[in-house]
Design an enzyme around this catalytic site. Structure first.
Site, PDB file in Angstrom:
ATOM      1  N   LYS A   1     129.407 -55.325  24.265  1.00 34.87           N
ATOM      2  CA  LYS A   1     130.626 -56.037  24.355  1.00 34.87           C
ATOM      3  C   LYS A   1     130.352 -57.100  25.343  1.00 34.87           C
ATOM      4  CE  LYS A   1     133.396 -53.230  22.135  1.00 34.87           C
ATOM      5  NZ  LYS A   1     132.787 -51.954  21.680  1.00 34.87           N
TER       6      LYS A   1
HETATM    7  C1  LIG Z   1     132.921 -51.331  20.492  1.00 33.07           C
HETATM    8  C2  LIG Z   1     131.625 -50.360  20.315  1.00 33.07           C
HETATM    9  C3  LIG Z   1     131.188 -50.027  19.013  1.00 33.07           C
HETATM   10  C4  LIG Z   1     131.902 -50.667  17.583  1.00 33.07           C
HETATM   11  O1  LIG Z   1     131.837 -51.828  17.519  1.00 33.07           O
HETATM   12  P1  LIG Z   1     132.966 -52.755  16.664  1.00 33.07           P
HETATM   13  O2  LIG Z   1     132.508 -54.121  16.745  1.00 33.07           O
HETATM   14  O3  LIG Z   1     134.297 -52.247  17.146  1.00 33.07           O
HETATM   15  O4  LIG Z   1     132.596 -52.114  15.269  1.00 33.07           O
HETATM   16  C5  LIG Z   1     130.033 -49.324  18.679  1.00 33.07           C
HETATM   17  N1  LIG Z   1     129.374 -48.709  19.849  1.00 33.07           N
HETATM   18  C6  LIG Z   1     129.705 -49.117  21.112  1.00 33.07           C
HETATM   19  C7  LIG Z   1     128.944 -48.567  22.280  1.00 33.07           C
HETATM   20  C8  LIG Z   1     130.966 -50.003  21.586  1.00 33.07           C
HETATM   21  O5  LIG Z   1     131.359 -50.082  22.504  1.00 33.07           O
END
Ligand SMILES: *Cc1c(COP(=O)(O)O)cnc(C)c1O
Length: 462
Positions: free
Chosen positions: A112
């Site tokens: 993120k």
């Molecule tokens: C947010 C997240 C996901 C999922 O990603 P999306 O874009 O919502 O599909 C997977 N793994 C981790 C560690 C995340 O923080």
């Protein structure tokens, strides 16, 4: 470059407007009116460039004239300066033809950060220029919230309110949200699941009086700028393995469909992605939908990969829009049916989705076993989300085409699950070694729109 809503009934916006708005006023999500493409030569020329340079070349066509080239280069440079790894997104090999793309070297140890650090700089540049203030609200299953608070803390023109499901995020995730001292960021612990938090955020955007009063802005994965930031590492990693001369596959641990949708955009831009695999945990609505065409939320079962404990996957709307040939009315209809319990994708749209995506799921046992096994066979300690990806990727390996699995978080973010699988507790990296000694600041709220809006009104700076 113009942005249009997936429900076809909101005004077209510029990149800057779409970025600051988040959700469209017809309830839809913004997508670019056209998707620019790169030639084979342009893709080949990305090889061996710094991450920031690739980021500039990939994202530049999408931002229109929102920023000059120099401004945009500065934004990108500041966004990624705090990453711990010089290549930003290093690739490591797990086994024959299988690679791991480590996306956890940013400040909060999850992928993120790639999008959120960029968004922080984009907002700062845009709001400094206009003199406006905004209120950012976001729902999180743990990682978005910590990345958002990290990216926006201390910025002058924004107040940030993050809703997370009470008791359902890991302690590291919670502390990353509750320990920053800056008073423009607020962590709200909501009674309920992630889907409840996400629904309340959507409600706030649909409460136009409130939305305008506090100048609401969104940084959830519905924000187009986040998807865009994530397109970049598909290019850097594929090119490192020989694209465009060689095809590659990607497997993506998926919850809200944002990260994998960025892979779809990379393919539309011309990257030769042979297979794009959706990996889910036991909350496998996306796998079921891609298999049967039926999208029926069944209630979330908490898992050891909590960032994917999602049943209402908001970015899936963007790919439905494509599968329905950009028919906004058809998408609006499906979303109405979803409110009433679920929907079935038309046969034609399902075939298109199945041409675009493969899918698989990993049970809790399989996830734990994969963490244990990869530590032994590859010396790599996976977080549980990445382990879901690796397990599903292994079911889709093709000897002729390298597979890249996205490692979405650092194992230290989910130490309990990793310790349960391997017997060894992963340690936090040095820059956050004192996380457990810092003071927490958190507000407990019910899953109630009025209560949440009241708290926000009372706590914005003006
Ligand atoms: C947010 C997240 C996901 C999922 O990603 P999306 O874009 O919502 O599909 C997977 N793994 C981790 C560690 C995340 O923080």
């Amino acid at each position: 470059m113009k942005y249009i809503s997936t429900r076809g009934r909101a005004p077209e916006l510029t990149f800057e407007e779409a970025m600051l708005t988040g959700l469209a006023r017809d309830g839809g999500l913004y997508v670019p009116a056209d998707i620019p493409t790169l030639s084979g030569d342009e893709i080949a020329a990305l090889a061996n460039q710094p991450y920031e340079e690739v980021a500039f070349r990939i994202m530049r066509p999408f931002i229109g004239d929102t920023f000059s080239d120099d401004e945009f280069r500065g934004i990108i440079a500041r966004a990624y300066a705090g990453f711990e790894h010089a290549s930003r997104a290093p690739l490591v090999q797990l086994g024959p033809g299988h690679f791991l793309l480590e996306l956890f070297h940013g400040p909060t140890l999850a992928f993120k950060d790639f999008a959120m650090q960029l968004i922080g700089q984009l907002f700062e540049a845009s709001l400094t220029r206009s003199g406006d203030r905004v209120t950012i609200v976001g729902a999180t299953s743990g990682d978005t919230g910590s990345a958002a608070i990290e990216a926006f803390r201390g910025l002058d023109a924004v107040d940030v309110f993050i809703l997370f499901p009470h008791g359902r995020v890991s302690e590291v995730q919670r502390r990353q949200m509750t320990t920053p001292a800056e008073t423009n960021v607020h962590a709200l612990s909501v009674t309920g699941h992630f889907d409840d938090c996400q629904a309340r955020v959507k409600d706030m955007f649909n409460d136009f009086a409130f939305r305008d009063e506090v100048r609401l802005a969104g940084v959830n994965s519905i924000n187009w700028a986040r998807v865009l930031a994530q397109v970049v590492y598909y290019f850097t990693s594929a090119v490192a393995l020989g694209a465009p001369h060689r095809k590659v596959g990607f497997t993506v641990p998926t919850g809200n469909f944002g990260d994998i949708f960025a892979g779809y955009i990379a393919r539309r831009m011309g990257l030769p992605i042979d297979r794009l695999v959706v990996a889910t945990n036991q909350n496998d609505i996306l796998h079921r939908c891609l298999t049967t065409g039926r999208y029926l939320p069944e209630g979330v079962i908490p898992s050891i990969s909590p960032s994917m404990d999602i049943q209402v996957s908001s970015n899936f709307e963007r790919v439905l829009f494509e599968a329905y040939d950009r028919d906004g009315a058809a998408v609006a209809q499906l979303m109405d049916e979803l409110k009433a319990g679920g929907f079935t994708v038309s046969q034609g749209a399902l075939e298109r989705l199945q041409d675009l995506f493969l899918s698989g799921r990993a049970s809790e046992e399989e996830t734990g076993a994969t963490i244990r096994r990869l530590r032994e066979t590859a010396g790599e300690t996976l977080c549980p989300h990445s382990a879901v990806g690796v397990k599903v990727a292994e079911e889709h390996l093709d000897p002729g085409v390298p597979m890249i699995t996205l490692a979405t978080a650092h194992p230290a973010k989910f130490p309990d699950a990793v310790e349960a699988a391997t017997g060894a507790r992963p340690g936090l990296p040095p820059h956050m070694a004192d996380l457990f000694d810092r003071d927490e600041r958190v507000t407990r709220v019910e899953n109630d729109l009025a209560e949440i809006e009241h708290f926000i009104r009372e706590n914005i700076a003006n």
